[in-house]
Design a protein around this motif. Structure first.
Motif, short mmCIF file in Angstrom:
data_model
loop_
_atom_site.label_atom_id
_atom_site.label_comp_id
_atom_site.label_asym_id
_atom_site.label_seq_id
_atom_site.Cartn_x
_atom_site.Cartn_y
_atom_site.Cartn_z
N ILE A 1 0.88 -1.17 0.00
CA ILE A 1 0.00 0.00 0.00
C ILE A 1 0.92 1.22 0.00
CG2 ILE A 1 -1.78 1.28 1.24
CD1 ILE A 1 -2.76 -1.39 2.38
N SER A 2 0.89 1.98 -1.08
CA SER A 2 1.89 3.03 -1.27
C SER A 2 1.90 4.11 -0.18
CB SER A 2 1.71 3.69 -2.64
OG SER A 2 0.46 4.33 -2.72
N ASP A 3 0.77 4.36 0.48
CA ASP A 3 0.74 5.38 1.53
C ASP A 3 1.36 4.91 2.84
OD1 ASP A 3 -0.42 7.24 -0.16
OD2 ASP A 3 -2.46 6.70 0.42
N VAL A 4 1.47 3.60 3.01
CA VAL A 4 2.14 3.04 4.17
C VAL A 4 3.61 2.87 3.79
CG1 VAL A 4 2.31 1.08 5.75
CG2 VAL A 4 0.06 1.83 4.93
N LYS A 5 4.48 3.46 4.58
CA LYS A 5 5.89 3.49 4.22
C LYS A 5 6.73 2.75 5.27
CE LYS A 5 5.32 7.58 1.55
NZ LYS A 5 4.74 7.05 0.37
N GLY B 1 7.89 12.51 1.85
CA GLY B 1 6.44 12.45 1.70
C GLY B 1 5.68 12.24 2.99
N ILE B 2 6.36 12.30 4.12
CA ILE B 2 5.70 12.16 5.43
C ILE B 2 5.82 13.49 6.14
CG2 ILE B 2 5.63 10.90 7.61
CD1 ILE B 2 7.09 8.59 6.13
N ASP B 3 4.83 14.35 5.92
CA ASP B 3 4.84 15.68 6.50
C ASP B 3 3.89 15.67 7.69
OD1 ASP B 3 5.39 18.30 6.93
OD2 ASP B 3 4.22 19.06 5.24
N ALA B 4 4.39 15.22 8.84
CA ALA B 4 3.53 15.00 10.00
C ALA B 4 4.01 15.84 11.18
CB ALA B 4 3.56 13.52 10.39
N THR B 5 3.04 16.24 11.99
CA THR B 5 3.33 16.89 13.26
C THR B 5 2.88 15.92 14.35
OG1 THR B 5 2.97 19.08 12.33
CG2 THR B 5 2.86 18.88 14.74
N PHE B 6 3.79 15.54 15.21
CA PHE B 6 3.46 14.57 16.25
C PHE B 6 3.14 15.29 17.56
CE2 PHE B 6 6.12 12.11 13.30
CZ PHE B 6 5.19 11.12 12.99
N VAL B 7 2.13 14.77 18.28
CA VAL B 7 1.68 15.39 19.52
C VAL B 7 1.77 14.46 20.72
CG1 VAL B 7 0.13 16.97 18.30
CG2 VAL B 7 -0.75 14.79 19.15
N GLN B 8 2.04 13.18 20.47
CA GLN B 8 2.02 12.22 21.56
C GLN B 8 2.95 11.05 21.22
OE1 GLN B 8 -2.01 11.22 22.82
NE2 GLN B 8 -1.40 9.13 23.30
N GLY C 1 -2.14 9.45 12.64
CA GLY C 1 -1.04 8.86 11.89
C GLY C 1 -0.05 8.36 12.92
N LYS C 2 0.61 7.24 12.63
CA LYS C 2 1.53 6.66 13.61
C LYS C 2 2.86 6.30 12.94
CE LYS C 2 -2.25 4.65 16.27
NZ LYS C 2 -2.89 3.40 16.70
N LEU C 3 3.94 6.69 13.59
CA LEU C 3 5.27 6.25 13.20
C LEU C 3 5.68 5.24 14.26
CD1 LEU C 3 7.73 6.48 11.33
CD2 LEU C 3 8.57 8.30 12.85
N VAL C 4 5.75 3.96 13.86
CA VAL C 4 5.92 2.88 14.83
C VAL C 4 7.28 2.21 14.67
CG1 VAL C 4 3.43 2.48 14.87
CG2 VAL C 4 4.85 1.11 13.37
N ARG C 5 7.79 1.69 15.79
CA ARG C 5 9.05 0.96 15.78
C ARG C 5 9.12 0.06 17.01
NH1 ARG C 5 13.84 3.78 18.25
NH2 ARG C 5 13.00 5.36 19.65
N MET D 1 7.65 1.90 10.64
CA MET D 1 6.57 1.93 9.65
C MET D 1 5.72 3.17 9.89
SD MET D 1 4.24 -1.13 8.13
CE MET D 1 2.98 -1.39 9.34
N TRP D 2 5.43 3.87 8.80
CA TRP D 2 4.53 5.02 8.83
C TRP D 2 3.14 4.52 8.47
CZ3 TRP D 2 2.85 9.34 10.49
CH2 TRP D 2 1.93 10.10 9.77
N VAL D 3 2.20 4.67 9.41
CA VAL D 3 0.81 4.30 9.21
C VAL D 3 0.02 5.61 9.20
CG1 VAL D 3 -1.15 3.00 10.12
CG2 VAL D 3 1.18 2.14 10.48
N PRO D 4 -0.44 6.06 8.01
CA PRO D 4 -1.10 7.36 7.94
C PRO D 4 -2.50 7.36 8.58
CG PRO D 4 -0.86 6.38 5.74
CD PRO D 4 -0.30 5.41 6.72
N PRO D 5 -3.04 8.54 8.87
CA PRO D 5 -4.42 8.61 9.33
C PRO D 5 -5.33 7.92 8.30
CG PRO D 5 -3.36 10.76 9.49
CD PRO D 5 -2.43 9.87 8.73
#
Length: 183
Positions: free
Chosen positions: A8-12, A39-46, A69-73, A109-113
Motif C-alpha cells: 500500500i503506497s501510503d504506508v511506508k 512524503g511524510i509531512d507530520a506533526t506529532f503530539v504524543q 497517523g503513527k510512526l511505529v518501531r 513503519m509510517w501508518v497514515p491517518p
C-alpha cells in the motif's frame, strides 16, 4: 534514511541510517525535514510505549474522529505490524499490509491517518514505541476484529499458539460493520 515501498503506497517502511561501532549504535528516528522530503509531512503530539509478552495481539485500532497517523518501531523484541486501509474511495480500501519490525532490523513503519493498526508479538516480549499525529480520544476509538474473515490477515502466528487478545479487542466489529473514513 531509506524509504522502502509496501503493498500500500501510503504506508511506508523506513530504514534509518545506523552508525555502529564497538560501543553500540546511534540512529536518528525522526527528522521533520528528512521525513517531509520523503512524503511524510507530520506533526506529532504524543509518544506511546507499550510492552507486551509473546503471542500478544493488539488491534485493530483506529479513531474515527481525530484520526492518528503513527510512526511505529520496536526497540526490544520482534512484532508483525499491520495496517488496514479504511479510506473509502481509496484504490486500496479494505486491503492490509504487514511487516516484521524488530530491534534487529530497526525498521519503522509510517501508518497514515485513515488506517486501522495492530501488531502481534513474535518474540518472548516486545517494546513497541510510536509517535502519534493526534491525541488519544477514547470516545472516538474503534476496533475491528483481528481475525475478520473479509480481511483475512496472515498474522504469522507463532507455533500454532492462539494469540492473547484483550476483552476489548475480542469484541471488535467485523470489517463490514466498521465505520470508515471518506476520502
Amino acid at each position: 534514511m531509506e524509504v522502502l515501498p509496501t503493498r500500500i503506497s501510503d504506508v511506508k517502511l523506513i530504514k534509518p541510517r545506523v552508525f555502529g561501532d564497538a560501543r553500540g549504535f546511534f540512529m536518528e528516528t525522526w527528522n521533520a525535514r528528512a521525513f517531509a522530503e520523503a512524503g511524510i509531512d507530520a506533526t506529532f503530539v504524543q509518544d506511546n510505549h507499550s510492552r507486551s509478552v509473546q503471542y500478544t495481539l493488539r488491534g485493530l485500532h483506529y479513531q474515527i474522529r481525530q484520526p492518528q497517523g503513527k510512526l511505529v518501531r520496536v526497540t526490544r523484541g520482534e512484532v508483525f505490524d499491520v495496517a488496514v486501509d479504511l479510506r473509502q474511495g481509496s484504490p486500496t480500501f479494505g486491503q492490509w499490509v504487514g511487516e516484521v519490525l524488530s530491534e534487529e532490523n530497526q525498521l519503522q513503519m509510517w501508518v497514515p491517518p485513515g488506517f486501522a493498526h495492530g501488531f502481534y508479538v513474535m518474540s518472548e516480549s516486545a517494546d513497541f514505541q510510536y509517535k502519534c499525529t493526534d491525541f488519544y480520544a477514547p470516545d472516538h476509538e474503534r476496533c475491528i476484529r483481528w481475525d475478520d474473515n473479509k480481511l483475512a490477515i496472515d498474522w504469522q502466528l507463532s507455533d500454532g499458539e492462539k494469540p492473547i487478545v484483550s476483552s476489548k479487542d475480542s469484541q471488535g466489529l467485523s470489517f463490514l460493520d466498521a465505520e470508515y473514513f471518506l476520502l
